[in-house]
Scaffold this motif. Structure first.
Motif, PDB file in Angstrom:
ATOM      1  N   THR A  78       0.847  -1.334   0.007  1.00 59.06           N
ATOM      2  CA  THR A  78      -0.060  -0.227  -0.001  1.00 59.06           C
ATOM      3  C   THR A  78       0.889   1.222  -0.101  1.00 59.06           C
ATOM      4  N   GLU A  79       0.649   2.005  -0.977  1.00 57.23           N
ATOM      5  CA  GLU A  79       1.215   3.334  -1.029  1.00 57.23           C
ATOM      6  C   GLU A  79       0.271   4.555  -1.110  1.00 57.23           C
ATOM      7  N   VAL A  80       0.549   5.433  -0.169  1.00 58.41           N
ATOM      8  CA  VAL A  80      -0.417   6.749  -0.137  1.00 58.41           C
ATOM      9  C   VAL A  80       0.221   7.990  -0.616  1.00 58.41           C
ATOM     10  N   GLN A  81      -0.449   8.594  -1.454  1.00 56.80           N
ATOM     11  CA  GLN A  81       0.187   9.886  -1.959  1.00 56.80           C
ATOM     12  C   GLN A  81      -0.990  11.023  -1.602  1.00 56.80           C
ATOM     13  N   GLU A  82      -0.412  12.093  -1.259  1.00 55.42           N
ATOM     14  CA  GLU A  82      -1.143  13.220  -0.862  1.00 55.42           C
ATOM     15  C   GLU A  82      -1.692  13.906  -2.139  1.00 55.42           C
ATOM     16  N   GLU A  83      -2.990  14.290  -1.963  1.00 54.25           N
ATOM     17  CA  GLU A  83      -3.398  14.969  -3.328  1.00 54.25           C
ATOM     18  C   GLU A  83      -4.031  16.359  -2.479  1.00 54.25           C
ATOM     19  N   ARG A  84      -3.640  17.441  -3.270  1.00 57.68           N
ATOM     20  CA  ARG A  84      -3.832  18.752  -2.596  1.00 57.68           C
ATOM     21  C   ARG A  84      -5.211  19.225  -3.441  1.00 57.68           C
ATOM     22  N   ALA A  85      -6.484  18.808  -3.286  1.00 59.59           N
ATOM     23  CA  ALA A  85      -7.693  18.950  -3.899  1.00 59.59           C
ATOM     24  C   ALA A  85      -7.809  20.503  -3.731  1.00 59.59           C
ATOM     25  N   ARG A  86      -8.744  21.013  -4.856  1.00 57.81           N
ATOM     26  CA  ARG A  86      -9.229  22.043  -5.084  1.00 57.81           C
ATOM     27  C   ARG A  86     -10.707  22.385  -4.614  1.00 57.81           C
ATOM     28  N   THR A  87     -11.367  21.308  -4.705  1.00 54.39           N
ATOM     29  CA  THR A  87     -12.701  21.342  -4.057  1.00 54.39           C
ATOM     30  C   THR A  87     -12.994  20.226  -3.424  1.00 54.39           C
ATOM     31  N   ILE A  88     -14.113  19.987  -2.624  1.00 56.33           N
ATOM     32  CA  ILE A  88     -14.203  18.542  -1.775  1.00 56.33           C
ATOM     33  C   ILE A  88     -15.630  18.108  -2.139  1.00 56.33           C
ATOM     34  N   SER A 102     -21.661  14.685  -2.169  1.00 56.55           N
ATOM     35  CA  SER A 102     -21.052  13.651  -1.446  1.00 56.55           C
ATOM     36  C   SER A 102     -19.721  14.146  -1.402  1.00 56.55           C
ATOM     37  N   ILE A 103     -18.961  13.425  -0.658  1.00 54.77           N
ATOM     38  CA  ILE A 103     -17.493  13.808  -0.367  1.00 54.77           C
ATOM     39  C   ILE A 103     -16.773  12.407  -0.349  1.00 54.77           C
ATOM     40  N   ASN A 104     -15.505  12.616  -0.936  1.00 55.21           N
ATOM     41  CA  ASN A 104     -14.622  11.260  -0.959  1.00 55.21           C
ATOM     42  C   ASN A 104     -13.051  11.863  -0.431  1.00 55.21           C
ATOM     43  N   PRO A 105     -13.114  11.320   0.925  1.00 59.79           N
ATOM     44  CA  PRO A 105     -11.671  11.632   1.313  1.00 59.79           C
ATOM     45  C   PRO A 105     -10.309  11.113   0.755  1.00 59.79           C
ATOM     46  N   TYR A 106     -10.423   9.941   0.101  1.00 53.50           N
ATOM     47  CA  TYR A 106      -9.495   9.299  -0.425  1.00 53.50           C
ATOM     48  C   TYR A 106     -10.047   8.736  -1.842  1.00 53.50           C
ATOM     49  N   ARG A 107      -8.930   8.664  -2.795  1.00 51.95           N
ATOM     50  CA  ARG A 107      -9.336   7.938  -3.829  1.00 51.95           C
ATOM     51  C   ARG A 107      -8.580   6.617  -3.744  1.00 51.95           C
ATOM     52  N   GLY A 108      -9.399   5.537  -4.455  1.00 54.16           N
ATOM     53  CA  GLY A 108      -8.844   4.250  -4.272  1.00 54.16           C
ATOM     54  C   GLY A 108      -9.253   3.678  -2.968  1.00 54.16           C
ATOM     55  N   ALA A 139      -4.800  10.371  -0.606  1.00 54.83           N
ATOM     56  CA  ALA A 139      -5.478  10.921   0.565  1.00 54.83           C
ATOM     57  C   ALA A 139      -5.587  12.435   0.492  1.00 54.83           C
ATOM     58  N   LYS A 140      -6.627  12.981   0.820  1.00 53.18           N
ATOM     59  CA  LYS A 140      -6.725  14.666   0.673  1.00 53.18           C
ATOM     60  C   LYS A 140      -6.949  15.333   2.081  1.00 53.18           C
ATOM     61  N   PRO A 141      -5.539  15.376   2.567  1.00 54.79           N
ATOM     62  CA  PRO A 141      -5.375  16.221   3.962  1.00 54.79           C
ATOM     63  C   PRO A 141      -5.760  17.532   4.255  1.00 54.79           C
ATOM     64  N   ASN A 142      -6.408  18.221   2.979  1.00 55.24           N
ATOM     65  CA  ASN A 142      -7.203  19.472   3.099  1.00 55.24           C
ATOM     66  C   ASN A 142      -8.342  19.458   2.911  1.00 55.24           C
ATOM     67  N   ALA A 143      -9.070  18.096   3.126  1.00 55.35           N
ATOM     68  CA  ALA A 143     -10.503  18.149   2.831  1.00 55.35           C
ATOM     69  C   ALA A 143     -11.125  19.028   3.785  1.00 55.35           C
ATOM     70  N   MET A 180     -11.491  11.774   7.799  1.00 51.35           N
ATOM     71  CA  MET A 180     -12.911  11.533   7.871  1.00 51.35           C
ATOM     72  C   MET A 180     -13.280  12.164   9.363  1.00 51.35           C
ATOM     73  N   ARG A 181     -12.418  11.826  10.173  1.00 52.41           N
ATOM     74  CA  ARG A 181     -12.772  12.397  11.632  1.00 52.41           C
ATOM     75  C   ARG A 181     -12.814  14.098  11.572  1.00 52.41           C
ATOM     76  N   GLU A 182     -11.610  14.641  10.743  1.00 52.20           N
ATOM     77  CA  GLU A 182     -11.682  15.954  10.642  1.00 52.20           C
ATOM     78  C   GLU A 182     -12.881  16.474   9.923  1.00 52.20           C
ATOM     79  N   ILE A 183     -13.355  15.757   8.787  1.00 53.48           N
ATOM     80  CA  ILE A 183     -14.702  16.143   8.153  1.00 53.48           C
ATOM     81  C   ILE A 183     -15.526  16.281   9.056  1.00 53.48           C
ATOM     82  N   LEU A 184     -15.972  15.244   9.865  1.00 54.25           N
ATOM     83  CA  LEU A 184     -16.904  15.264  10.986  1.00 54.25           C
ATOM     84  C   LEU A 184     -16.953  16.216  11.866  1.00 54.25           C
ATOM     85  N   GLU A 185     -15.857  16.758  12.399  1.00 59.76           N
ATOM     86  CA  GLU A 185     -15.776  17.961  13.200  1.00 59.76           C
ATOM     87  C   GLU A 185     -16.137  19.096  12.636  1.00 59.76           C
TER      88      GLU A 185
END
Length: 390
Positions: A78-88, A102-108, A139-143, A180-185
Motif C-alpha cells: 500500500t502506497e499513499v500519496q497526498e493530493e491537494r484537492a481544490r474542491t471537496i 457527496s465527499i470522498n476523502p480518499y481515491r482508491g 489522500a486529501k489532507p486538506n479536505a 474523515m474525523r476532521e470532516i465530521l468535526e
C-alpha cells in the motif's frame, strides 16, 4: 511488466467530480480474463489482475519470458500519496440517487473488494482499476479545510452530504490520516446533515461525534454486509472488517442512539443471494432499523476483474452466477440504465425484490424512515471565502 505511460502522470479527474461509471462509454472485454498476477505478489488483495486502464494507449501485462525474472518482482504494498484537492463537495444529478452531493476523502480503497463499482475511477489517474486501485491510494489532507470554505460560501444551501458512496472513508489508512474525523468535526460545528456508508468497524471510533450529531437529527450510518460467511468475505473483500465486526458496529452505533441501517450489498446471484434473509435478521437483532439492497454491478473494468475472481475462487459457480446475472441485465454483464442498474429486471430480479420486502416487513425494518434535518445549519465564519469589495 506493466508501466503506466509517462503521459498519463498528470491526468487527473476534476477535483472529485460526481463520478458515475455508468455514464462512461463502455468498452469491450474478453470473455476470458487475462492471466492473473502471481498469488505471492497479491497476497491479501482482492483483484487478481492489474491491466492497463481504458484510457491508456498501450496495454501491458506481466508474463513469464522463461528467464524466471517474474519471480523477483516485489509484492504489491500500500502506497499513499497526498493530493491537494481544490474542491471537496461532489455534485450529481442522477435521477435514481437520493442525494445530490457527496465527499470522498480518499481515491482508491484498501479494502480491495473485487466487485467495487468505483474501481474504474483509477483509470483517470493513469493507474489500473485492478491491484493499483487497492494499493496505490490518494489522500486529501486538506479536505476539512476545503469543506469549511465551501460551506461558508454565500448562497450555499445545506442538504445531506453522503460519504462512502464511492470509496470507503473508514478504510484502513483512515487510522493514520484521520481525514474523515476532521470532516465530521466541521460538519458537527456547522450542524450539517450527513449520511455515511461503510464496511468498516472503524466507524465506531467516532461515536463521540456521531452520537452528538444524532441527538440533533444530523446523521445516519449504514453498514454494508455482503455475506455472513467469513471465509467468502475474506477472499471477496479481503481488508474490510469481518461480517461479525460489522454487525458489532451496528450494535455499538445503535446503542449510542445513532440511526443505523444495513445494506445487503452487493447481492451476488447464486453466491450470496441465499443469505439475504439471514443478513437482515442478524442486522435487525444488532439494532438496525432500516435496510436496503443493491444487485451486483459490473461496469467497465469491474467485469473482467470479478470474472477472474470467480474463476479462481468459485470455478464451479462461474457459469451459474454469470448466467443469472446476465438474465437480469438484458443479456449483458451490466446494464447502466437509470432505474434498473441497482436492482436489475426480469423474474429473478423481481423474486429478489419480493424476498427483501417480505423479510424487511417481517422484521419491522423500514417501518419508519429517519429523516435528517438541515434547519439548524450555521455557516462557518472563517471559511477563507474572499470578501466582496462592494
Amino acid at each position: 511488466m506493466r508501466h503506466a505511460p509517462s503521459s498519463t502522470a498528470a491526468r487527473h479527474l476534476p477535483e472529485d467530480p460526481a463520478f458515475d461509471p455508468d455514464t462512461c462509454i463502455d468498452f469491450e472485454v474478453a470473455d476470458t480474463p487475462p492471466p492473473a498476477i502471481h498469488a505471492d505478489r497479491r497476497r491479501g488483495r482482492g483483484a487478481g489482475l492489474n491491466m492497463s486502464g481504458r484510457f491508456e494507449r498501450q496495454s501491458r501485462e506481466i508474463f513469464d519470458d522463461g528467464w524466471e525474472s517474474i519471480e523477483d518482482l516485489p509484492p504489491f504494498r500500500t502506497e499513499v500519496q497526498e493530493e491537494r484537492a481544490r474542491t471537496i463537495i461532489t455534485r450529481n444529478e442522477s435521477p435514481d440517487i437520493s442525494f445530490d452531493r457527496s465527499i470522498n476523502p480518499y481515491r482508491g480503497c484498501e479494502h480491495g473488494c473485487v466487485y467495487c463499482f468505483a474501481r474504474p475511477t483509477h483509470a483517470y489517474m493513469g493507474l489500473s482499476p485492478g491491484l493499483d486501485f487497492e494499493s496505490r491510494l490518494f489522500a486529501k489532507p486538506n479536505a476539512a479545510e476545503l469543506l469549511e470554505r465551501e460551506l461558508s460560501k454565500p448562497g450555499y444551501s445545506p442538504r445531506t452530504i453522503a460519504i462512502g458512496t464511492n470509496t470507503d472513508p473508514y478504510q484502513p489508512i483512515e487510522r493514520q490520516w484521520k481525514i474523515m474525523r476532521e470532516i465530521l468535526e466541521v460538519l458537527d460545528r456547522c450542524n450539517h446533515p450527513l449520511g455515511i456508508v461503510t464496511k468498516s468497524a472503524l466507524v465506531t471510533r467516532d461515536i463521540d461525534i456521531l452520537s452528538k450529531m444524532a441527538e440533533r437529527g444530523l446523521v445516519k450510518v449504514a453498514l454494508s454486509v455482503t455475506t455472513l460467511d467469513r471465509k467468502l468475505a475474506r477472499t471477496m473483500e479481503p481488508r474490510a472488517s469481518t461480517p461479525e465486526k460489522r454487525l458489532s458496529a451496528i450494535r455499538a452505533l445503535s446503542d449510542a442512539g445513532i440511526p443505523t441501517s444495513v445494506m445487503v450489498a452487493p447481492v451476488v446471484p447464486a453466491l450470496t443471494d441465499s443469505e439475504m434473509e439471514a443478513i437482515l435478521t442478524a442486522a435487525h437483532d444488532a439494532g438496525a432499523s432500516e435496510a436496503g439492497y443493491i444487485l451486483l454491478r459490473l461496469p467497465l473494468e469491474v467485469s473482467p476483474l470479478f470474472r477472474d475472481w470467480l474463476l479462481r475462487n468459485r470455478p464451479d459457480r462461474y457459469q451459474h452466477v454469470m448466467n443469472i446475472l446476465r438474465s437480469m441485465r438484458g443479456g449483458k454483464d451490466y446494464d447502466a440504465e437509470w432505474g434498473k442498474r441497482f436492482r436489475g429486471q426480469g423474474p429473478y430480479a423481481q423474486h429478489l425484490g419480493r424476498r427483501f420486502t417480505l423479510a424487511a416487513r417481517r422484521l419491522g425494518l423500514n417501518r419508519r424512515r429517519f429523516k435528517l434535518s438541515a434547519d439548524a445549519f450555521i455557516a462557518p465564519q472563517k471559511g477563507g471565502v474572499q470578501l466582496a469589495l462592494f
